[in-house]
Motif scaffolding. Structure first.
Motif, PDB file in Angstrom:
ATOM      1  N   GLN A  99      -1.040  14.487 -10.792  1.00  9.73           N
ATOM      2  CA  GLN A  99      -2.468  14.329 -10.698  1.00  9.73           C
ATOM      3  C   GLN A  99      -3.486  14.771 -10.043  1.00  9.73           C
ATOM      4  O   GLN A  99      -4.569  15.342 -10.381  1.00  9.73           O
ATOM      5  N   SER A 100      -3.137  14.259  -9.069  1.00  9.64           N
ATOM      6  CA  SER A 100      -3.991  13.349  -8.065  1.00  9.64           C
ATOM      7  C   SER A 100      -3.488  14.242  -6.969  1.00  9.64           C
ATOM      8  O   SER A 100      -2.580  14.596  -5.879  1.00  9.64           O
ATOM      9  N   THR A 101      -4.659  15.254  -6.510  1.00 18.60           N
ATOM     10  CA  THR A 101      -4.611  16.206  -4.935  1.00 18.60           C
ATOM     11  C   THR A 101      -4.756  15.143  -3.735  1.00 18.60           C
ATOM     12  O   THR A 101      -3.261  15.277  -3.211  1.00 18.60           O
ATOM     13  N   GLN A 102      -5.526  13.866  -3.849  1.00 12.34           N
ATOM     14  CA  GLN A 102      -5.506  13.192  -2.758  1.00 12.34           C
ATOM     15  C   GLN A 102      -5.992  11.606  -3.633  1.00 12.34           C
ATOM     16  O   GLN A 102      -7.003  11.445  -3.970  1.00 12.34           O
ATOM     17  N   PHE A 103      -5.330  10.631  -2.532  1.00 15.39           N
ATOM     18  CA  PHE A 103      -5.336   9.340  -3.247  1.00 15.39           C
ATOM     19  C   PHE A 103      -5.073   8.517  -2.239  1.00 15.39           C
ATOM     20  O   PHE A 103      -4.394   7.919  -1.248  1.00 15.39           O
ATOM     21  N   LEU A 104      -5.592   7.180  -1.820  1.00 13.62           N
ATOM     22  CA  LEU A 104      -4.866   5.969  -1.190  1.00 13.62           C
ATOM     23  C   LEU A 104      -3.836   4.991  -2.066  1.00 13.62           C
ATOM     24  O   LEU A 104      -4.842   5.070  -3.657  1.00 13.62           O
ATOM     25  N   LEU A 105      -2.830   4.814  -1.811  1.00 14.87           N
ATOM     26  CA  LEU A 105      -2.163   3.612  -2.312  1.00 14.87           C
ATOM     27  C   LEU A 105      -1.978   2.619  -1.653  1.00 14.87           C
ATOM     28  O   LEU A 105      -1.760   2.701  -0.451  1.00 14.87           O
ATOM     29  N   TYR A 106      -2.304   1.330  -1.797  1.00 14.26           N
ATOM     30  CA  TYR A 106      -2.476  -0.027  -1.685  1.00 14.26           C
ATOM     31  C   TYR A 106      -0.939  -0.451  -1.945  1.00 14.26           C
ATOM     32  O   TYR A 106      -0.873  -0.868  -2.783  1.00 14.26           O
ATOM     33  N   VAL A 107       0.180  -0.344  -1.207  1.00 16.98           N
ATOM     34  CA  VAL A 107       1.299  -1.529  -1.763  1.00 16.98           C
ATOM     35  C   VAL A 107       0.939  -2.640  -1.065  1.00 16.98           C
ATOM     36  O   VAL A 107       1.147  -2.943  -0.433  1.00 16.98           O
ATOM     37  N   LYS A 108       1.037  -3.758  -1.967  1.00 17.01           N
ATOM     38  CA  LYS A 108       1.639  -5.019  -2.299  1.00 17.01           C
ATOM     39  C   LYS A 108       2.501  -5.676  -2.421  1.00 17.01           C
ATOM     40  O   LYS A 108       3.214  -5.426  -3.468  1.00 17.01           O
ATOM     41  N   THR A 109       2.779  -6.747  -2.210  1.00 19.88           N
ATOM     42  CA  THR A 109       4.553  -7.706  -3.003  1.00 19.88           C
ATOM     43  C   THR A 109       3.539  -9.258  -3.123  1.00 19.88           C
ATOM     44  O   THR A 109       2.626  -9.509  -2.858  1.00 19.88           O
ATOM     45  N   GLU A 110       4.329  -9.849  -3.782  1.00 22.03           N
ATOM     46  CA  GLU A 110       4.225 -11.040  -4.517  1.00 22.03           C
ATOM     47  C   GLU A 110       4.751 -11.793  -3.507  1.00 22.03           C
ATOM     48  O   GLU A 110       4.726 -11.755  -2.319  1.00 22.03           O
TER      49      GLU A 110
END
Length: 110
Positions: free
Chosen positions: A16-27
């Protein structure tokens, strides 16, 4: 920043999103916790959405995106990865790539 809590949610957002930022973290990642506020503070400056995901809780995302460390900041345009910053994220470099993403979006909207 919106939280992605399942692989299905990720797939739906990607479609659904054309552009976006994804922030990936861990525990238990102190670097992730330290970087998050800096990235989150940028959200109001850009016209595309920011998402975050805990790769420990949604390991399928880490597999699909070939993520081997955390934190990772990914920029997407038209379902394709435009930029990847892993572990050490120079904020000036991130901002430069985000400006490129804005320009790409403006070219398509003209």
């Amino acid at each position: 920043m919106q939280e992605i809590t399942s692989f299905d949610e990720w797939q739906e957002m990607l479609d659904q999103s054309t552009q976006f930022l994804l922030y990936v973290k861990t525990e238990n990642c102190s670097v992730c916790e330290g970087l998050y506020p800096q990235v989150a503070a940028l959200e109001s400056e850009y016209p595309f959405p920011f998402y975050r995901v805990n790769a420990t809780a949604v390991p399928e995302i880490a597999g699909q995106l070939a993520l081997f460390t955390a934190p990772v900041v990914l920029l997407f345009h038209d379902k394709k990865e435009l930029a990847r910053f892993a572990r050490i994220v120079p904020m000036n470099d991130l901002k430069k790539r985000m400006e490129e993403l804005v320009r790409w979006g403006n070219v398509e909207n003209d």
